[in-house]
Scaffold this active site. Structure first.
Site, PDB file in Angstrom:
ATOM      1  N   ASP A   9      43.317  36.033  43.427  1.00 35.33           N
ATOM      2  CA  ASP A   9      42.808  35.436  42.179  1.00 35.33           C
ATOM      3  C   ASP A   9      43.574  35.993  40.972  1.00 35.33           C
ATOM      4  O   ASP A   9      43.038  36.764  40.176  1.00 35.33           O
ATOM      5  CB  ASP A   9      41.298  35.734  42.040  1.00 35.33           C
ATOM      6  CG  ASP A   9      40.720  35.103  40.779  1.00 35.33           C
ATOM      7  OD1 ASP A   9      41.277  34.106  40.298  1.00 35.33           O
ATOM      8  OD2 ASP A   9      39.699  35.622  40.277  1.00 35.33           O
TER       9      ASP A   9
ATOM     10  N   PHE B  88      43.902  41.296  42.774  1.00 33.38           N
ATOM     11  CA  PHE B  88      43.539  41.038  41.368  1.00 33.38           C
ATOM     12  C   PHE B  88      42.011  41.113  41.239  1.00 33.38           C
ATOM     13  O   PHE B  88      41.362  40.187  40.787  1.00 33.38           O
ATOM     14  CB  PHE B  88      44.047  39.665  40.899  1.00 33.38           C
ATOM     15  CG  PHE B  88      45.514  39.426  41.130  1.00 33.38           C
ATOM     16  CD1 PHE B  88      46.453  39.840  40.203  1.00 33.38           C
ATOM     17  CD2 PHE B  88      45.964  38.782  42.283  1.00 33.38           C
ATOM     18  CE1 PHE B  88      47.821  39.618  40.415  1.00 33.38           C
ATOM     19  CE2 PHE B  88      47.313  38.557  42.504  1.00 33.38           C
ATOM     20  CZ  PHE B  88      48.239  38.968  41.564  1.00 33.38           C
TER      21      PHE B  88
ATOM     22  N   ARG C 175      32.773  33.078  44.087  1.00 32.99           N
ATOM     23  CA  ARG C 175      32.433  34.403  44.633  1.00 32.99           C
ATOM     24  C   ARG C 175      31.319  34.236  45.672  1.00 32.99           C
ATOM     25  O   ARG C 175      31.345  34.841  46.734  1.00 32.99           O
ATOM     26  CB  ARG C 175      31.966  35.339  43.509  1.00 32.99           C
ATOM     27  CG  ARG C 175      33.111  35.930  42.720  1.00 32.99           C
ATOM     28  CD  ARG C 175      32.636  37.010  41.774  1.00 32.99           C
ATOM     29  NE  ARG C 175      32.015  36.472  40.577  1.00 32.99           N
ATOM     30  CZ  ARG C 175      32.628  36.304  39.415  1.00 32.99           C
ATOM     31  NH1 ARG C 175      33.888  36.631  39.274  1.00 32.99           N
ATOM     32  NH2 ARG C 175      31.976  35.808  38.370  1.00 32.99           N
TER      33      ARG C 175
ATOM     34  N   ASP D 155      44.050  46.191  41.766  1.00 33.49           N
ATOM     35  CA  ASP D 155      44.235  45.709  40.402  1.00 33.49           C
ATOM     36  C   ASP D 155      45.142  46.680  39.675  1.00 33.49           C
ATOM     37  O   ASP D 155      45.148  47.884  39.968  1.00 33.49           O
ATOM     38  CB  ASP D 155      42.894  45.592  39.669  1.00 33.49           C
ATOM     39  CG  ASP D 155      42.969  44.634  38.488  1.00 33.49           C
ATOM     40  OD1 ASP D 155      42.442  43.505  38.607  1.00 33.49           O
ATOM     41  OD2 ASP D 155      43.554  44.994  37.450  1.00 33.49           O
TER      42      ASP D 155
ATOM     43  N   CYS E 184      44.174  29.692  37.918  1.00 39.95           N
ATOM     44  CA  CYS E 184      43.464  29.285  36.703  1.00 39.95           C
ATOM     45  C   CYS E 184      44.426  28.719  35.656  1.00 39.95           C
ATOM     46  O   CYS E 184      44.088  28.626  34.485  1.00 39.95           O
ATOM     47  CB  CYS E 184      42.668  30.456  36.131  1.00 39.95           C
ATOM     48  SG  CYS E 184      43.685  31.879  35.720  1.00 39.95           S
TER      49      CYS E 184
END
Ligand code: SAH
Length: 359
Positions: free
Chosen positions: A261, A189, A173, A211, A301
């Site tokens: 992300d 996201f 970030r 989101d 991730c």
């Protein structure tokens, strides 16, 4: 229990669960007594390690214990200011809960410890409960304000995703800030607005946060205000990202920076192909919304997607979007989510900043 090899030599100390796919998990590669003093020693060591690499004058939220990567399998401990959040994944660690709590109180002296073991993965270890609630002291305020790299964020410890905040993207970030000055930024996201607020701190002109969770975006708006940015000046879309991307393309929307992300698309080896294709499609659509000379910030991730595979994802996305991509930064998880050479499976976070050019 002690683990010995066929010759009778000590391999280490761990716990055994015949029900689990991972029957044996090791704490240490030596003989040890796993008691309160053991955990006190471990937590002191973990805290000292974090203090070496984190600036605690600007950041007060970090992961203190990251399971196997910290030699404490089945245990996650996150520090949020004066409070701790504990997650217990395995039966072996579940049995040690009281000892863990006593040791945490001794080392960190928190105002309260909250458990967020509402995790499906516990079933794989034969556990039938998914406990959640106060383990010690006060219940954390809801939401609770933390600081990260000098910015403020409200965290929903009780009801938020994971333990409330995606601490692992802290450095990433921060990395976004230097690409944001005067730019329009699309944060896909966005959750509670982590990358959005970082972009604004870096001087972004306007940020669009997308989101699927309205609760996440409500919190994001509060986080904007908390940091002195008026949510009215920016755009929030409660939408499936794929739908948003198609609609934005149809409307001819363009952005200078797009942040991608998503949650893990590949959760196990069986979904590797399907998930990889989803990453390609997502990044391709994101790239197509970029102005010429735009910046793609893309993350994954999924531990099953290696850095090498993710670069291939970016290559294929670029090919399909007719863009040339140059990697400006390539990062992994931060030191409070240690990438320990004795546990390579713990490598999961990939983060790329790329310069995109139309071809
Ligand atoms: N970038 C965030 C963390 C993202 S976590 C941060 O820095 O804090 C992933 C987010 O994706 C979650 O908030 C989840 O609600 C959202 N999400 C999952 N699937 C989605 C979808 N199909 N469309 C839009 N959002 C989605």
């Amino acid at each position: 229990m002690s683990v010995i090899d066929a010759e009778g030599s000590t391999v280490g100390t761990g716990y055994y669960n015949s029900y689990s796919q991972i029957a044996l998990r090791l704490f240490v590669f030596e003989e040890a007594v796993i008691d309160e003093a053991f955990f006190v020693g471990k937590f002191q060591e973990k805290l000292a390690f974090r203090k070496r690499f984190l600036d605690l004058s600007t950041t007060d939220a970090f992961r203190l214990v990251f399971s196997e990567s910290d030699g404490l399998p089945g245990l996650i401990v996150d520090v949020y200011g004066d409070f701790l959040v504990v997650q217990i994944h395995t039966l072996g660690m579940d049995r040690l809960r009281e000892t863990v709590v006593k040791a945490l109180v001794k080392v960190l002296k928190p105002k309260g410890i909250y458990e967020r073991s509402d995790l499906e993965v516990r079933k794989k270890d034969g556990l039938k409960t998914m406990p959640k609630g106060v383990l010690y002291g006060e219940e954390p305020p809801s939401p609770y304000e933390i600081r990260e790299s000098g910015l403020k964020y409200l965290v929903d410890i009780q009801g938020g995703q994971k333990t409330g905040f995606f601490l692992d993207q802290r450095d990433n970030r921060f990395a976004l800030r230097k690409y944001a000055q005067g730019k329009t930024v699309l944060n896909l996201f966005s959750y509670s607005g982590g990358f959005s607020i970082s972009a604004l701190a870096g001087g972004a002109k306007q940020v669009t946060s997308v989101d699927i969770s309205s609760a996440a975006l409500d919190l994001a708006k509060k986080n904007f205000t908390l940091n002195g940015f008026d949510p009215e000046d920016h755009i929030f879309a409660v939408k499936d990202v794929f739908d948003f991307l198609d609609e934005a393309q149809a409307k001819g929307m363009r952005y200078d920076v797009v942040v991608v992300d998503p949650p893990a698309f590949v959760k196990n080896q069986d979904s590797l192909n399907h998930g990889t294709n989803a990453y390609i499609k997502l990044n391709q659509k994101a790239l197509q919304l970029l102005n010429d000379d735009g910046i793609l910030v893309s993350s994954s991730c999924s531990s099953h997607v290696t850095s090498e595979l993710f670069r291939t994802v970016l290559f294929k996305s670029a090919l399909q979007a007719k863009r040339e991509l140059v990697i400006l930064e390539q990062k992994n998880q931060p030191p409070d989510h240690p990438l320990n050479v004795n546990f390579p499976e713990g490598e999961y976070l990939k983060f790329f900043v790329c310069a995109a050019k139309k071809v």
